[in-house]
Structures are given as structure tokens and as C-alpha cells.
Design an enzyme around this catalytic site. Structure first.
Site, mmCIF file in Angstrom:
data_model
loop_
_atom_site.group_PDB
_atom_site.id
_atom_site.type_symbol
_atom_site.label_atom_id
_atom_site.label_comp_id
_atom_site.label_asym_id
_atom_site.label_seq_id
_atom_site.Cartn_x
_atom_site.Cartn_y
_atom_site.Cartn_z
ATOM 1 C CG ASP A 1 -9.277 1.808 -0.762
ATOM 2 O OD1 ASP A 1 -8.088 1.470 -1.591
ATOM 3 O OD2 ASP A 1 -9.277 1.770 0.305
ATOM 4 C CG ASP B 1 -2.277 0.626 0.897
ATOM 5 O OD1 ASP B 1 -2.370 1.230 0.133
ATOM 6 O OD2 ASP B 1 -3.349 0.346 1.599
ATOM 7 C CD GLU C 1 0.870 5.752 -6.878
ATOM 8 O OE1 GLU C 1 1.137 6.883 -6.735
ATOM 9 O OE2 GLU C 1 -0.006 5.031 -7.809
ATOM 10 C CD1 TRP C 2 -4.184 3.571 -2.593
ATOM 11 C CD2 TRP C 2 -3.813 5.557 -2.252
ATOM 12 N NE1 TRP C 2 -3.493 3.643 -1.547
ATOM 13 C CE2 TRP C 2 -3.393 4.820 -1.336
ATOM 14 C CE3 TRP C 2 -3.610 6.966 -2.201
ATOM 15 C CZ2 TRP C 2 -3.043 5.270 0.012
ATOM 16 C CZ3 TRP C 2 -3.095 7.397 -0.933
ATOM 17 C CH2 TRP C 2 -2.961 6.395 0.088
ATOM 18 N N GLY C 3 -3.165 4.952 -8.093
ATOM 19 C CA GLY C 3 -3.298 5.503 -9.492
ATOM 20 C C GLY C 3 -2.838 6.805 -9.315
#
Length: 390
Positions: free
Chosen positions: A206, A150, A183-185
Site C-alpha cells: 500500500d 485484495d 495482490e501487492w506485487g
């Protein structure tokens, strides 16, 4: 060849510097399939719950349908000892992670674990910053098969180099461990994730259990689809775009929406990581998650991510080339009213004279169609998913 399994890569735009690219690890050659603790249980996890999930994956037929990974998300961690070694929470995991891995492996399944590139995880547990090689050795000793990594508490860290450090650490262990970049983009990991050792990378914030919009900074299914769709050229065997875990069975969407969610994840060659309570599935949820004809589209060896090829007011047609020369086609109704949606052969790259058989993957039967297209009535927020063979 340079040391440590590195080979030279062309210059890229990561901080304007020349970087090297990790050799493929030959893992995740089709999108990973499994179950993750987070969407249903968040931090309320125990070894017992995870063992029950493994039992249910086998008993429900999910293992037979292709699901392999039992993934422990955040909050399994306890403390680091005086030597910096990470330990599992002694109350929630009294026998430790290795015992849990043995339990999961004995069922013919694989175990995944979670950490963070920062000093703390998103749940406030110890992250891996400064302990990457130490943690990787520990995961290998525990016989872990998959790491979700994460991006909380990272401050000014550079994303590509932070993930590269952990990828190097995993490879140094000698154990095959799938590496999931979470990395959530925010820094476009699809442009560098493969070169930095990732097998998959998140493209968005998320997911939340709703069709549209946002809740607590998490996105509904529809906006994630729109973020994922343009990235199809970055996906392929061993390196996948990841729109986050499935919300099928968690109660926030209609059956039509959940079927669309699952269908479009399969069409986009996404990892199929369930996030519901596997021990309490309704017949609909079980049938959705174990539809082997839809799963076969996701797991097709060609590994091409499907994308939109036509759209109009409230409707879309998606196409995914398959290894047998055919197409998986989704007629998608985004609107709140029933629509007739048509897939034209010309939109799919076939001549108008081509002859095709059409199989509805949810009805599980061949269906009639016009000579040069396939049309069907699609319910609100619903899909019709077919497999065409020419």
C-alpha cells in the site's frame, strides 16, 4: 474454441503448469480514473460520505476532467446470511449497495466495490473465498461496475488461480465489471494478471502519504515509483500496472511532491484514483487533480507506460510515447536542492536535427528551448512536465 470464453495460451511459469488465458473484456482501455474511500477514510465509511463524494466529483469538475469511478473499499460488508449471501453493513449502508449504485449512476458516474480472495478481508470482514460466483452475481445484481480484489487471509492459496476464479465469476454474470487485482506485487502479478482476467494489478505494498521511506509497512511515493518503472513492458490498453491510489490532498507531502506524484502517475499510465476528501479540496489540490493536459498524457490512447531514459546525480528524464507521434517528458529532481535537468533529443529517440514544439503542462504554455534539447530548472522533489511534438 474451448468453453467459458477461454482460449489457449502458450505455457507459462505459473507453478510449471500450462494455463489458459481469458479473452480480453475490452474494459479499462485507458487507465481507470476515479476516487476510492480508503486513503482518507479507511473503515470509517458510510453511504452518506460516498454520496457526498459523488456530488463533489461532479461539482468540482473532476467528472468533466475524466474521473468516473466511485470506489467503495474495505469495511462496507455486514454478514453473510444462512444461504451465504453477502449483505452490506445495515448501519453504515441502511439502503444497501444497490441504492447507492443508483445514486452514483444517476450522476453519470460508475460504482466500484471491494472484496478479498481470502476468507476475510484485510479489515476482518467476510472475504469471497468459496463464495466467488455467489458474490459476483450479487455485485452484478447491485449494478456494480468495478471490483478491487485484495489478498488478505489467503494462507497457502495460489494467486493466479484465486484471481482467475473471480475473473471467471465476474464474466459469467454478463455484466461488464473492471477487475482490479490487489495482490501487492508479492507474486509478480504483472507476469500473469492479464492472462488471469485482470484489467490492472498492484505492483507494491500500500501507498502511504509521504514522499520517501515506509510507514506501517506502507511505502512512500518515491520507492513505489522505483518499483513501477521497470515494469513498463507489461502495461497497455485493458491491462495496467497499478502503483496504488493517489495521496494528493491528504497533507503528508509538499505541493512540489504532490505535483511530482501526480505527474509521474500520469507518465506511467497509472490508474488515477484520488484518495482525498473531495468535499474539502484546496485550490491547489483541485487544480492538480483536474489538470486536463497532464490527464491527457495518462489517458493517451496508445497506452504506453513511460519510463526513465536518462539519469544522473539526483535527476532523471522520463519519456512516454504518445499517439500523435510526440513525447510526454518529465524532468524529475529527486534531490533536496534545485537542479537544472536536460532532456536530449537523442535520449528520446529523435535525430539531433528534429524540430519540436515544447509545451509545459503545468504552466499551460509553449516554452522556448535549444535546438537539440530542452533544459529547465527543477525545484527540490519537483518535476517539469512537457509535451513535445516533432
Amino acid at each position: 474454441m474451448p468453453p467459458n470464453g477461454l482460449e489457449e495460451a502458450p505455457p507459462n511459469n505459473v507453478d510449471g503448469q500450462r494455463v489458459t488465458s481469458l479473452k480480453p473484456n475490452h474494459l479499462a482501455m485507458t487507465p481507470p480514473m476515479g476516487w476510492n474511500t480508503w486513503n482518507k477514510f479507511a473503515c470509517d465509511i458510510t453511504a452518506e460520505k460516498i454520496e457526498r463524494a459523488a456530488d463533489a466529483m461532479v461539482a468540482s469538475g473532476m467528472q468533466k476532467a475524466g474521473y468516473r469511478y466511485i470506489l467503495i473499499d474495505d469495511c462496507w460488508q455486514g454478514v453473510r446470511d444462512k444461504d451465504g449471501n453477502i449483505h452490506a453493513d445495515a448501519v453504515r449502508f441502511p439502503k444497501g449497495i444497490r441504492a447507492l449504485a443508483d445514486y452514483v449512476h444517476a450522476k453519470g458516474l460508475l460504482l466500484g466495490i471491494y472484496s478479498d480472495a481470502g476468507t476475510l478481508t484485510c479489515g476482518g470482514k467476510p472475504g469471497s473465498r468459496g463464495h466467488e460466483f455467489q458474490d459476483a452475481r450479487q455485485y452484478a445484481a447491485w449494478q456494480v461496475d468495478y471490483l478491487k480484489y485484495d489478498w488478505c487471509s489467503t494462507g497457502t492459496q495460489d494467486g493466479p488461480s484465486s484471481y482467475r476464479t473471480m475473473a471467471d465469476a465476474l464474466r459469467e454474470t454478463g455484466r461488464p465489471i473492471v477487475f482490479s487485482i490487489c495482490e501487492w506485487g508479492t507474486a509478480n502479478p504483472w507476469t500473469w494478471g492479464e492472462g488471469q482476467g485482470g484489467n490492472l494489478w498492484r505492483v507494491s505494498a500500500d501507498i502511504t502519504d509521504r514522499w520517501d521511506g515506509m510507514k506501517n509497512y506502507s511505502l512512500g511515493v518515491l520507492p513505489i515509483i522505483d518499483l513501477m518503472e521497470p515494469l513498463y513492458s507489461y502495461a497497455g490498453p485493458g491491462h495496467w500496472n497499478d502503483p496504488d491510489m493517489l495521496e494528493v490532498g491528504n497533507g503528508g507531502m509538499t505541493e512540489a511532491e504532490e505535483r511530482s506524484h501526480f505527474s509521474l502517475w500520469a507518465e506511467m499510465s497509472a490508474p488515477l484514483i484520488a484518495g482525498n476528501d473531495l468535499t474539502a479540496m484546496s485550490p491547489f489540490v483541485k487544480a492538480t487533480l483536474t489538470n486536463e493536459e497532464v490527464i491527457a498524457v495518462d489517458q493517451d490512447a496508445l497506452g504506453i507506460q513511460g519510463h526513465r531514459v536518462a539519469r544522473g546525480e539526483g535527476w532523471e528524464v522520463w519519456s512516454k510515447p504518445l499517439s500523435d507521434g510526440g513525447r510526454a517528458v518529465v524532468l524529475f529532481n529527486r534531490s533536496a536542492k534545485r537542479l537544472t535537468v536536460t532532456a536530449k533529443w537523442s535520449d528520446l529517440g529523435y535525430p539531433l536535427t528534429a524540430r519540436a514544439t515544447v509545451r509545459d503542462l503545468w504552466k499551460k504554455r509553449d516554452v522556448a528551448h535549444d535546438a537539440q534539447n530542452y533544459s529547465d530548472s527543477v525545484e527540490p522533489h519537483g518535476v517539469v512536465m512537457v509535451r513535445l511534438k516533432f
